[in-house]
Design a protein around this motif. Structure first.
Motif, mmCIF file in Angstrom:
data_model
loop_
_atom_site.group_PDB
_atom_site.id
_atom_site.type_symbol
_atom_site.label_atom_id
_atom_site.label_comp_id
_atom_site.label_asym_id
_atom_site.label_seq_id
_atom_site.Cartn_x
_atom_site.Cartn_y
_atom_site.Cartn_z
ATOM 1 N N TRP A 96 0.616 -1.546 0.269
ATOM 2 C CA TRP A 96 -0.055 -0.059 -0.022
ATOM 3 C C TRP A 96 0.605 1.118 0.261
ATOM 4 C CZ3 TRP A 96 -5.287 1.431 -1.098
ATOM 5 C CH2 TRP A 96 -4.988 2.056 -0.954
ATOM 6 N N ASP A 97 1.857 1.315 1.694
ATOM 7 C CA ASP A 97 2.947 2.340 0.971
ATOM 8 C C ASP A 97 3.579 2.624 -0.036
ATOM 9 O OD1 ASP A 97 2.078 3.487 3.477
ATOM 10 O OD2 ASP A 97 4.336 2.901 4.100
ATOM 11 N N GLY A 98 3.706 1.798 -1.496
ATOM 12 C CA GLY A 98 4.564 1.695 -1.960
ATOM 13 C C GLY A 98 3.627 2.351 -3.386
ATOM 14 N N LEU A 99 2.170 2.142 -3.849
ATOM 15 C CA LEU A 99 1.531 1.839 -4.627
ATOM 16 C C LEU A 99 1.930 3.849 -5.464
ATOM 17 C CD1 LEU A 99 -1.368 1.019 -3.459
ATOM 18 C CD2 LEU A 99 -0.198 0.258 -5.306
ATOM 19 N N VAL A 100 1.802 4.954 -4.226
ATOM 20 C CA VAL A 100 1.807 5.897 -5.065
ATOM 21 C C VAL A 100 3.503 6.150 -5.637
ATOM 22 C CG1 VAL A 100 2.048 9.097 -4.740
ATOM 23 C CG2 VAL A 100 0.496 7.024 -3.960
ATOM 24 N N PRO A 101 4.432 6.033 -5.218
ATOM 25 C CA PRO A 101 5.641 5.924 -5.666
ATOM 26 C C PRO A 101 5.975 5.301 -6.413
ATOM 27 C CG PRO A 101 5.771 6.226 -3.212
ATOM 28 C CD PRO A 101 4.489 5.408 -2.868
ATOM 29 N N ALA A 102 5.781 3.809 -7.273
ATOM 30 C CA ALA A 102 5.337 3.193 -7.989
ATOM 31 C C ALA A 102 5.278 4.063 -9.469
ATOM 32 C CB ALA A 102 4.498 2.213 -8.051
ATOM 33 N N LEU A 103 3.762 4.929 -9.064
ATOM 34 C CA LEU A 103 3.185 5.130 -9.998
ATOM 35 C C LEU A 103 3.593 6.667 -10.797
ATOM 36 C CD1 LEU A 103 0.608 5.737 -11.596
ATOM 37 C CD2 LEU A 103 -0.505 7.227 -9.683
ATOM 38 N N THR A 104 4.072 7.359 -9.442
ATOM 39 C CA THR A 104 4.480 8.582 -9.363
ATOM 40 C C THR A 104 6.510 8.495 -10.573
ATOM 41 O OG1 THR A 104 6.177 8.891 -7.360
ATOM 42 C CG2 THR A 104 3.784 9.920 -8.103
ATOM 43 N N SER A 105 6.352 7.335 -10.526
ATOM 44 C CA SER A 105 8.313 6.937 -10.672
ATOM 45 C C SER A 105 7.612 5.509 -12.105
ATOM 46 C CB SER A 105 8.558 6.036 -9.423
ATOM 47 O OG SER A 105 7.811 5.115 -9.798
ATOM 48 N N GLY A 106 6.900 5.596 -12.786
ATOM 49 C CA GLY A 106 6.425 5.588 -13.809
ATOM 50 C C GLY A 106 6.264 3.858 -13.815
ATOM 51 N N LYS A 107 6.391 3.108 -12.525
ATOM 52 C CA LYS A 107 6.724 1.580 -12.597
ATOM 53 C C LYS A 107 4.863 0.689 -12.802
ATOM 54 C CE LYS A 107 10.488 0.813 -9.627
ATOM 55 N NZ LYS A 107 10.917 0.838 -8.041
ATOM 56 N N ILE A 108 4.046 1.573 -12.236
ATOM 57 C CA ILE A 108 2.682 1.542 -13.107
ATOM 58 C C ILE A 108 1.920 2.386 -13.028
ATOM 59 C CG2 ILE A 108 2.834 -0.566 -10.863
ATOM 60 C CD1 ILE A 108 0.650 1.758 -9.422
ATOM 61 N N ASP A 109 1.051 2.458 -14.092
ATOM 62 C CA ASP A 109 0.293 3.536 -14.876
ATOM 63 C C ASP A 109 -0.636 3.896 -14.255
ATOM 64 O OD1 ASP A 109 1.925 2.762 -17.593
ATOM 65 O OD2 ASP A 109 0.180 1.140 -17.803
ATOM 66 N N ALA A 110 -1.190 3.266 -13.837
ATOM 67 C CA ALA A 110 -2.843 3.596 -12.515
ATOM 68 C C ALA A 110 -2.345 2.662 -10.789
ATOM 69 C CB ALA A 110 -4.043 2.756 -13.751
ATOM 70 N N ILE A 111 -3.182 2.967 -10.026
ATOM 71 C CA ILE A 111 -3.390 2.298 -8.972
ATOM 72 C C ILE A 111 -4.674 1.938 -8.975
ATOM 73 C CG2 ILE A 111 -3.737 2.820 -5.976
ATOM 74 C CD1 ILE A 111 -1.611 4.808 -6.584
ATOM 75 N N ILE A 112 -5.106 1.116 -9.240
ATOM 76 C CA ILE A 112 -6.797 0.489 -9.278
ATOM 77 C C ILE A 112 -6.974 -0.610 -7.542
ATOM 78 C CG2 ILE A 112 -8.940 -0.439 -9.808
ATOM 79 C CD1 ILE A 112 -7.196 0.100 -12.679
ATOM 80 N N ALA A 113 -7.286 -0.164 -5.954
ATOM 81 C CA ALA A 113 -6.409 -0.396 -4.877
ATOM 82 C C ALA A 113 -7.736 -0.197 -4.090
ATOM 83 C CB ALA A 113 -4.994 -0.355 -5.134
ATOM 84 N N GLY A 114 -8.688 0.443 -4.076
ATOM 85 C CA GLY A 114 -10.010 0.623 -3.299
ATOM 86 C C GLY A 114 -9.342 1.347 -2.160
ATOM 87 N N MET A 115 -8.684 2.682 -3.190
ATOM 88 C CA MET A 115 -8.675 4.485 -2.736
ATOM 89 C C MET A 115 -8.874 5.349 -2.867
ATOM 90 S SD MET A 115 -4.370 6.061 -4.151
ATOM 91 C CE MET A 115 -3.243 4.937 -2.790
ATOM 92 N N SER A 116 -9.378 5.925 -2.002
ATOM 93 C CA SER A 116 -9.980 7.147 -1.692
ATOM 94 C C SER A 116 -9.477 8.459 -2.197
ATOM 95 C CB SER A 116 -10.197 7.652 -0.543
ATOM 96 O OG SER A 116 -11.053 6.841 -0.207
#
Length: 278
Positions: A96-116
């Motif tokens: 969970w804590d790594g989702l936003v960093p993974a997104l901003t660094s380009g490792k993922i294209d989107a977060i679809i994880a029950g995030m508000s």
């Protein structure tokens, strides 16, 4: 000699340009391949929104770099979004804590994880339109004095926690005299803490509460007549995207194609199909 020297120079320049052209062509092909995938990050530990399982039953998707699969409401939504984008869905299991960093660094294209789509998160990333809305509840042990609570104030003196870096944890402060415990990394950890008596309850959303009580008869979901005060962004759930992402409009179009009835059906199926351990 001068003419021969000129010819040699021309040949050398031609060779360099040819090699450069080959390199460009290879890079372009690689980029084209990347563009065909839609890399989605989720923790795969927040049933019924997302979980980990050992096979592809009930539409689960293989987790990249793993022998495991991810299933749940978020995965089903991700599949529909990927289809709308005309891309292949790739699930990237991320804490969970790594989702936003993974997104901003380009490792993922989107977060679809029950995030508000909270105001704080919007400072760092963008969000799609909402794809779910839920109410906050408390999960407690069956038979405890908190099982019949009707107000959050009934938890005065109770040991309560929630997941780290979520708004669930911040709303605990609305309970007068509560014994607010340290936030925990994930929901399985909170369930273990509840089972062992380290906490009296944890704050969650209704689908997870339904899942918890279905997975373990010792857990009870408490819904309140006088509940937590929240904003619409807090209780809504949306797709997290990089700032200025060109996918936002296309994803909104894909989400618009999923009716409320279908979303309810997907969630009901996710609750029914979740692994017992989740």
């Amino acid at each position: 000699m001068k003419n021969k020297f000129t010819i040699v120079i021309v040949l050398l320049v031609s060779a360099v340009l040819l090699l450069a052209g080959c390199g460009t062509s290879k890079s372009s092909t690689s980029g084209s391949s990347e563009d065909k995938t839609f890399k989605v990050g989720l923790e795969a530990g927040y049933a019924p929104f997302n979980w980990t399982q050992n096979d592809d039953s009930n539409g689960a998707v293989k987790i990249a770099g793993s022998a495991e699969y991810a299933g749940g409401y978020d995965v089903e939504i991700a599949k529909k979004v990927a289809e709308g984008l005309g891309k292949e869905l790739v699930i990237v299991k991320t804490e969970w804590d790594g989702l936003v960093p993974a997104l901003t660094s380009g490792k993922i294209d989107a977060i679809i994880a029950g995030m508000s789509p909270t105001a704080e998160r919007k400072e760092t990333i963008d969000f799609s339109d909402n794809y779910y809305k839920s109410n906050l509840i408390m999960v407690v042990k069956k038979g405890s004095k908190y099982e019949g609570a009707t107000s959050i104030q009934d938890f005065k003196g109770a040991k309560v926690t929630a997941q780290l870096n979520t708004f669930h944890y911040s709303v605990i402060d609305q309970i007068e005299g509560v014994n607010k415990k340290t936030a925990m990394d994930n929901f399985p950890a909170m369930r273990v803490a509840l089972e062992s008596g380290i906490i009296d309850g944890y704050v969650s959303e209704r689908p997870e509460g339904v899942s918890a009580s279905a997975a373990n008869e010792n857990y009870v979901m408490v819904e309140f007549e006088e509940g937590f005060e929240t904003s619409e962004d807090d209780t809504a759930i949306a797709v997290g995207l990089a700032k200025g992402s060109d996918l936002t409009e296309k994803i909104n179009d894909a989400l618009a194609g999923i009716s409320e009835e279908e979303r309810t059906s997907i969630m009901d199926s996710a609750i029914k199909n979740q692994p017992a351990a989740q």
